[in-house]
Design a protein around this motif. Structure first.
Motif, PDB file in Angstrom:
ATOM      1  N   ASN A 256      23.542  -0.908  48.602  1.00  0.00           N
ATOM      2  CA  ASN A 256      24.682  -0.339  49.324  1.00  0.00           C
ATOM      3  C   ASN A 256      24.465   1.156  49.535  1.00  0.00           C
ATOM      4  O   ASN A 256      23.514   1.745  48.995  1.00  0.00           O
ATOM      5  CB  ASN A 256      25.983  -0.572  48.546  1.00  0.00           C
ATOM      6  N   LEU A 302      29.715   0.897  42.898  1.00  0.00           N
ATOM      7  CA  LEU A 302      28.653   0.126  43.541  1.00  0.00           C
ATOM      8  C   LEU A 302      27.521  -0.224  42.586  1.00  0.00           C
ATOM      9  O   LEU A 302      26.792  -1.188  42.818  1.00  0.00           O
ATOM     10  CB  LEU A 302      28.111   0.896  44.746  1.00  0.00           C
ATOM     11  N   THR A 312      27.189  -6.175  48.973  1.00  0.00           N
ATOM     12  CA  THR A 312      25.842  -5.708  49.300  1.00  0.00           C
ATOM     13  C   THR A 312      25.752  -5.478  50.797  1.00  0.00           C
ATOM     14  O   THR A 312      26.457  -6.115  51.594  1.00  0.00           O
ATOM     15  CB  THR A 312      24.763  -6.700  48.812  1.00  0.00           C
ATOM     16  N   GLU A 314      26.702  -2.780  52.358  1.00  0.00           N
ATOM     17  CA  GLU A 314      27.877  -2.046  52.856  1.00  0.00           C
ATOM     18  C   GLU A 314      27.621  -0.538  52.891  1.00  0.00           C
ATOM     19  O   GLU A 314      26.870   0.001  52.064  1.00  0.00           O
ATOM     20  CB  GLU A 314      29.084  -2.326  51.977  1.00  0.00           C
TER      21      GLU A 314
END
Length: 322
Positions: A256, A302, A312, A314
């Motif tokens: 991420n 995260l 995931t 993002e």
């Protein structure tokens, strides 16, 4: 009859208009200019002292000092037993992430260029949280240095669970013609090659449940006319994040990115002219830049499988209300 009704409607409109104009005059220069304070403590607001620092920028020279220690943030073991390697971890966002990761139970490896004083201070802050910490000077634009950093982390701690790609190079160019090939090359090699080399080296040692977090930027979403090369790399980091997430999903490794807006770190005083630094962040809706400790909890979120096991690929913008 119709004419009189129209005139009455016009008068009502004018009445509303006059009230709005009076309200505007009354509030002009009033609380509409105040910076938003929604945290546990008050954060510095522009104007800041005028300053311009030589690259790569030392946090010890930034005035006022960036706030990174998040004294009201209470750890709860979200990263207990984990090992995190953080590039650009000596200062700014990286330093705050290192401190909060340690507060959540992780051991920390700090990658940095040559800001030894800043790195030692970060190491002391991590150890004060009860975490172990090693310092790894090197240039992320060099493949060998990235591989060495990962190897040293695994040698010291026996594993690597979290990679935070955070190191960056940024210098503005007001005109496209002023952006030299050398300048362009340094930006791309640091911001893109560095992330790729670090990820490639780290993934070889990662187990299911591991996480990679890349530092993107609002410039990678909106662009910035004086940061053409930097904006390009940050947009590339966002695409890299989504592509790598898809590539690694079968291995149980989440990828991420956090995309901050203006943050008070050494990066910008070592880029912008002194007058621009003085008003840094003033154009955001909150009318101030973020402090590193306001960004770092997103990295904890995260990184922790307890918080984001289903997340995931993002990009998380933290941009002060844009």
């Amino acid at each position: 009859m119709a004419a009189s009704k129209a005139a009455a409607a016009a008068r009502r409109q004018q009445s509303v208009q006059k009230k709005v104009e009076a309200d505007d005059r009354k509030r002009k220069g009033g609380n509409g200019g105040q910076a938003m304070q929604a945290g546990a403590r008050l954060y510095p607001v522009p104007p800041f002292p005028r300053q311009h620092l030589p690259k790569p920028g030392k946090e010890s020279q930034v005035d006022p000092a960036p706030l990174y220690d998040a004294p009201y943030y209470i750890g709860s073991g979200k990263l207990a037993g984990k090992v995190a390697l953080i590039t650009g971890g000596d200062s700014g966002i990286g330093r705050s992430v290192a401190v909060l990761f340690a507060r959540e139970g992780a051991d920390i490896a700090i990658g940095y260029l040559n800001e030894h004083e800043d790195a030692e201070r970060t190491k002391a802050a991590v150890e004060a949280e009860g975490g172990r910490c090693i310092l790894l000077p090197g240039d992320v634009s060099k493949r060998d240095d990235c591989q060495k950093a990962v190897a040293e982390t695994v040698k010291k701690f026996g594993r690597i669970d979290i990679l935070v790609n955070n190191a960056a190079f940024q210098v503005h160019s007001r005109e496209l013609a002023d952006l030299t090939e050398e300048h362009f090359d340094i930006t791309l090699k640091t911001n893109l090659y560095g992330y790729f080399h670090m990820a490639q080296a780290a993934v070889a040692h990662m187990q299911p449940g591991s996480a990679i977090i890349n530092t993107g930027s609002v410039t990678g979403i909106d662009g910035s006319k004086e940061l053409i090369d930097y904006s390009m790399t940050k947009g590339g980091i966002h695409a890299f994040t989504r592509a790598l997430a898809a590539n690694l999903v079968d291995r149980g490794i989440r990828v991420n990115a956090v995309a901050p807006g203006p943050v008070w770190t050494p990066l910008n005083p070592s880029d912008k002219q002194a007058a621009d630094v003085s008003m840094f962040g003033a154009k955001t809706p909150m009318k101030r830049p973020a402090q590193p400790e306001e960004i770092a909890p997103a990295y904890v979120f995260l990184a922790s499988p307890h918080c984001s096991s289903y997340i995931t690929g993002e990009i998380l913008p933290i941009i002060g209300g844009y």
